[in-house]
Design an enzyme around this catalytic site. Structure first.
Site, PDB file in Angstrom:
ATOM      1  N   GLY A  15       0.784  -1.238   0.000  1.00 41.93           N
ATOM      2  CA  GLY A  15       0.000   0.000   0.000  1.00 41.93           C
ATOM      3  C   GLY A  15       0.811   1.281   0.000  1.00 41.93           C
ATOM      4  N   SER A  16       2.048   1.231  -0.487  1.00 43.16           N
ATOM      5  CA  SER A  16       2.814   2.493  -0.524  1.00 43.16           C
ATOM      6  C   SER A  16       2.157   3.481  -1.491  1.00 43.16           C
ATOM      7  CB  SER A  16       4.285   2.251  -0.888  1.00 43.16           C
ATOM      8  OG  SER A  16       4.429   1.914  -2.242  1.00 43.16           O
ATOM      9  N   LYS A  68     -16.710 -14.461  -9.253  1.00 43.41           N
ATOM     10  CA  LYS A  68     -16.274 -13.054  -9.338  1.00 43.41           C
ATOM     11  C   LYS A  68     -17.502 -12.145  -9.366  1.00 43.41           C
ATOM     12  CE  LYS A  68     -12.654 -12.074 -11.902  1.00 43.41           C
ATOM     13  NZ  LYS A  68     -11.467 -11.254 -11.617  1.00 43.41           N
ATOM     14  N   MET A  93      -3.968  -7.104  -7.254  1.00 42.67           N
ATOM     15  CA  MET A  93      -3.452  -8.175  -8.112  1.00 42.67           C
ATOM     16  C   MET A  93      -4.566  -9.115  -8.587  1.00 42.67           C
ATOM     17  SD  MET A  93      -0.435  -7.307  -8.385  1.00 42.67           S
ATOM     18  CE  MET A  93       0.898  -6.417  -7.633  1.00 42.67           C
ATOM     19  N   LEU A  95      -7.867  -9.431 -11.679  1.00 42.44           N
ATOM     20  CA  LEU A  95      -8.547  -8.821 -12.836  1.00 42.44           C
ATOM     21  C   LEU A  95      -9.931  -8.320 -12.435  1.00 42.44           C
ATOM     22  CD1 LEU A  95      -8.041 -10.995 -16.065  1.00 42.44           C
ATOM     23  CD2 LEU A  95      -7.332  -8.623 -15.669  1.00 42.44           C
ATOM     24  N   ASN A 110      -5.540   2.161 -13.258  1.00 41.22           N
ATOM     25  CA  ASN A 110      -4.555   1.266 -12.652  1.00 41.22           C
ATOM     26  C   ASN A 110      -3.165   1.856 -12.843  1.00 41.22           C
ATOM     27  OD1 ASN A 110      -3.491  -1.176 -11.523  1.00 41.22           O
ATOM     28  ND2 ASN A 110      -3.017  -1.902 -13.587  1.00 41.22           N
ATOM     29  N   HIS A 112       0.827   0.447 -13.277  1.00 38.36           N
ATOM     30  CA  HIS A 112       1.536  -0.801 -13.578  1.00 38.36           C
ATOM     31  C   HIS A 112       3.029  -0.508 -13.723  1.00 38.36           C
ATOM     32  CE1 HIS A 112       1.994  -4.875 -15.071  1.00 38.36           C
ATOM     33  NE2 HIS A 112       2.791  -4.393 -15.997  1.00 38.36           N
TER      34      HIS A 112
HETATM   35  C1  GAR Z   1       3.220  -1.212  -7.499  1.00 36.36           C
HETATM   36  O1  GAR Z   1       4.528  -1.179  -7.984  1.00 36.36           O
HETATM   37  C2  GAR Z   1       2.224  -1.342  -8.637  1.00 36.36           C
HETATM   38  O2  GAR Z   1       2.644  -0.725  -9.806  1.00 36.36           O
HETATM   39  C3  GAR Z   1       2.178  -2.842  -8.814  1.00 36.36           C
HETATM   40  O3  GAR Z   1       2.185  -3.338  -7.519  1.00 36.36           O
HETATM   41  C4  GAR Z   1       2.975  -2.481  -6.685  1.00 36.36           C
HETATM   42  C5  GAR Z   1       2.206  -2.222  -5.410  1.00 36.36           C
HETATM   43  O4  GAR Z   1       2.994  -1.518  -4.497  1.00 36.36           O
HETATM   44  N1  GAR Z   1       1.009  -3.239  -9.545  1.00 36.36           N
HETATM   45  C6  GAR Z   1       0.988  -4.247 -10.401  1.00 36.36           C
HETATM   46  O5  GAR Z   1       1.949  -4.972 -10.629  1.00 36.36           O
HETATM   47  C7  GAR Z   1      -0.350  -4.468 -11.089  1.00 36.36           C
HETATM   48  N2  GAR Z   1      -0.230  -5.360 -12.187  1.00 36.36           N
HETATM   49  P1  GAR Z   1       2.324  -0.870  -3.198  1.00 36.36           P
HETATM   50  O6  GAR Z   1       1.450  -1.957  -2.549  1.00 36.36           O
HETATM   51  O7  GAR Z   1       3.476  -0.512  -2.326  1.00 36.36           O
HETATM   52  O8  GAR Z   1       1.508   0.301  -3.612  1.00 36.36           O
END
Ligand code: GAR
Length: 194
Positions: A15-16, A68, A93, A95, A110, A112
């Protein structure tokens, strides 16, 4: 008074990005409020962050639902109950299915960790490094029914230059924490002026 967009942040882990978005809503960079955090794992650290920030949060376990469609219908009720206008995926993570896509048509975004269309899907940073790609980066995009295939809103990249995974990850997070609030601010202000 400015009209503040009501958004829900969907996350599965640390969750950063939630934290960065929350801080941007507090210091005037993002005219929006996070009215709900949704996690698909009751143990996700993002829930602790939400609690610290005083943001309402909700977690669920997808496998406890028949489909879903069933859990997304339950989510729609929660989201509508909270007055959510936009869904902001930040490390979610999973769909998004037809029920949420229909309810929030063109209002799901989103982030990515790659320069899409390169390296969609899981572990995009690992994929980037394994492929020996020259550039790594970040994409903010609309969500459609595909895996990281929706229209691109913003992208930023940098040269990998032989950096190790830790360095690339750190740079990606730095970019994300700036780019996501910035992109959402532009997107929401455009919406309000139409
Ligand atoms: C982030 O880097 C985001 O781009 C990625 O997960 C991480 C979550 O970091 N998302 C994906 O890979 C989606 N396909 P966080 O929990 O520290 O925000």
């Amino acid at each position: 008074m400015k009209n503040r967009t009501k958004m829900a942040v969907f996350a599965s882990g640390n969750g950063s990005n939630f934290q960065a978005l929350y801080e941007a809503t507090q210091d005037g960079r993002l005219d929006a409020d996070i009215v709900l955090v949704v996690a698909d794992k009751p143990s996700a650290f993002v829930l602790e962050r939400a609690k610290q920030a005083g943001v309402p949060a909700f977690s669920f376990t997808p496998r406890e639902y028949a489909s879903k469609q069933a859990y997304e219908s339950m989510l729609v009720e929660k989201l509508e109950g909270a007055g959510v206008e936009w869904l902001v995926l930040a490390g979610f993570m999973r769909l998004i299915g037809p029920v949420l896509l229909r309810t929030y048509e063109n209002r799901i975004v989103n982030i990515h960790p790659s320069v899409l269309p390169a390296f969609p899907g899981k572990d995009a940073i690992g994929q980037t490094l394994e492929a020996g790609a020259k550039e790594a980066g970040v994409t903010v995009h609309f969500v459609d029914e595909g895996m990281d295939t929706g229209a691109i809103i913003a992208q930023r990249s940098f040269a990998v230059d032989g950096s190790d995974r830790e360095t690339v990850e750190r740079k990606i997070h730095e970019i994300e924490h700036q780019l996501y609030p910035e992109s959402l601010q532009q997107l929401f202000s455009r919406q309000q002026s139409v």
